[in-house]
Design an enzyme around this catalytic site. Structure first.
Site, short mmCIF file in Angstrom:
data_model
loop_
_atom_site.label_atom_id
_atom_site.label_comp_id
_atom_site.label_asym_id
_atom_site.label_seq_id
_atom_site.Cartn_x
_atom_site.Cartn_y
_atom_site.Cartn_z
N ARG A 43 15.90 2.73 17.33
CA ARG A 43 14.80 1.76 17.23
C ARG A 43 13.56 2.24 17.98
NH1 ARG A 43 13.78 -2.49 20.48
NH2 ARG A 43 15.93 -2.70 21.20
N TYR A 95 -1.09 -10.98 -1.60
CA TYR A 95 0.35 -11.02 -1.85
C TYR A 95 0.93 -12.20 -1.07
CZ TYR A 95 5.27 -10.03 -1.46
OH TYR A 95 6.63 -10.18 -1.48
N ASP A 166 -4.09 -2.68 1.73
CA ASP A 166 -2.77 -2.64 1.10
C ASP A 166 -2.96 -1.94 -0.24
OD1 ASP A 166 -0.45 -3.10 -0.36
OD2 ASP A 166 -0.12 -5.10 0.47
N LYS A 191 8.18 -0.27 -3.70
CA LYS A 191 7.66 -0.22 -5.07
C LYS A 191 7.61 1.23 -5.57
CE LYS A 191 6.88 -4.67 -4.51
NZ LYS A 191 7.91 -5.27 -3.69
N1 PLP Z 1 2.13 -5.87 -0.63
C1 PLP Z 1 2.18 -6.02 -1.96
C2 PLP Z 1 0.92 -5.80 -2.75
C3 PLP Z 1 3.36 -6.38 -2.60
O1 PLP Z 1 3.38 -6.54 -3.92
C4 PLP Z 1 4.52 -6.59 -1.81
C5 PLP Z 1 5.79 -6.99 -2.43
O2 PLP Z 1 5.86 -7.31 -3.59
C6 PLP Z 1 4.43 -6.44 -0.43
C7 PLP Z 1 3.23 -6.07 0.13
C8 PLP Z 1 5.62 -6.67 0.46
O3 PLP Z 1 6.51 -5.59 0.38
P1 PLP Z 1 8.10 -5.68 0.66
O4 PLP Z 1 8.67 -6.52 -0.43
O5 PLP Z 1 8.53 -4.26 0.66
O6 PLP Z 1 8.28 -6.33 1.98
#
Ligand code: PLP
Length: 365
Positions: A43, A95, A166, A191
């Protein structure tokens, strides 16, 4: 990274290259390490696997990467930095996980929040001059609006303002926010980077050495460590990122045009379409438009649900960025106001374009 293209770095960037060792980085299943040594506990000090993944993803964006247990773990570490009274700017509907963190801090009276339309560049420029944290998500999930990153990230700002992008939908290949002046890039590696719908992981990348140390300390304190298997699978998936994205993106462009001309589709949103409201901005700095598009069927929510039930090749599933195409009626999953009830978000995978089209066309009826 050596003087290689990102494509080559993805394939070759994470190799031990020591005589007698395997070609690939192996998963190190360890929490604890024999002392004395530099690595005490996973960790706090990571593992050889998570370190190799950080080197791979950092090299891709010419920065230093920190990997996390999920995209949300990566995002929340950034918000944890904010003190009471901080002002933050976020897209009108980011998101929904990020929207949840922001709403919680706001409800507790910790932060003042400005919610800005992704396409309103002037409002973002004001925010950059005055806020403590400017959080962009572009292309935006699921409306695919693209923010004017060159202007927003390149605008003068106080040294205390952190601009975070992001970039999950673009991947590190289609846009390079750090080159444009952003402080931090976030990806849900769940993703496209992982790419096989078999892991959950996240990453932050920055070129600021002090910030990387601070964020690493927060990750240690809050325990948002990636697992060994996830780090291994993310490296394995990332090696084909360029191949997958190139193919999926080309297919997405073709499907967007065909859906746009389909009599049972009312509207298609894809930054690569000339009709998309932010197409011109996207073309000015993105080297690809990504592999996610949204479309609205004539007939609203009920008809969109029917289309999702009828597809046989495309998977009716919530996540995105995998080798397999997935789609969902987004408003059925998250109740965000701006998402039209009948909007279907389609993440295009690596299947043959004609097979995908036959499936979609048949499902649309
Ligand atoms: N940012 C975006 C644009 C997303 O589409 C997502 C999840 O769908 C996230 C962040 C969060 O990612 P995670 O599901 O890996 O926690």
């Amino acid at each position: 990274m050596p003087d290689w293209t990102p494509e080559t770095w993805l394939v070759a960037g994470a190799r031990p290259r020591r005589p007698g060792e395997p070609l690939n980085v192996a998963p190190t299943f360890a929490s604890n390490f024999t002392l004395p040594g530099d690595r005490l506990y996973s960790r706090s000090h990571g593992t050889p696997t998570s370190e190799a993944l950080e080197e791979l993803l950092g090299g891709l964006e010419d920065g230093r990467a920190l990997v996390f247990a999920s995209g949300m773990a990566a995002a929340s570490i950034v918000f944890q930095r904010l003190g009471v009274g901080a002002t933050i700017a976020v897209p009108a509907e980011p998101y929904h996980g990020v929207a949840g963190i922001v709403a919680e801090g706001e409800a507790q009276g910790r932060w003042r929040v400005l919610r800005i339309d992704q396409a309103d560049t002037d409002a973002w420029l004001d925010a950059v001059a005055t806020c403590d944290l400017v959080w962009l998500e572009t292309p935006e999930n699921p409306l695919l609006t693209v923010a004017d990153l060159p202007r927003i990230c390149g605008a003068p700002r106080p040294s205390s303002t952190l601009v975070v992008v992001d970039s999950t939908f673009a991947t590190p290949l289609a846009q390079r926010p750090l080159d444009l002046g952003a402080d931090v890039v976030v990806h849900s590696a769940t993703k496209f980077i992982g790419g096989h719908s078999d892991l959950v992981a996240g990453v932050l990348v920055t070129r600021d050495d002090d910030l990387v140390e601070e964020l690493a300390e927060r990750r240690l304190l809050h325990g948002a460590t990636i697992g060994a298997m996830e780090a291994f699978l993310t490296i394995r998936g990332a090696r084909t990122l360029a191949l997958r994205v190139r193919r999926a993106q080309a297919t997405a462009g073709e499907l967007a045009e065909r859906l746009d001309a389909h009599p049972r589709v009312d509207r298609v949103r894809y930054p690569g379409l000339a009709s998309h409201p932010t197409h011109r901005i996207a073309s000015s700095f993105m080297s690809g438009f990504g592999a996610v598009l949204s479309f609205e069927t004539a007939g609203g929510a009920a008809r969109a649900d029917e289309v999702c039930r009828r597809v046989e090749l495309v998977n009716h599933a919530t996540s995105l960025g995998g080798v397999e195409s997935t789609m969902e009626r987004r408003a059925a999953i998250v109740g965000q106001e701006r998402i039209p009830a009948g909007l279907i978000r389609l993440s295009v995978g690596c299947e043959d374009v004609e097979d995908l089209w036959s499936d979609l066309d048949a499902a649309l009826g």
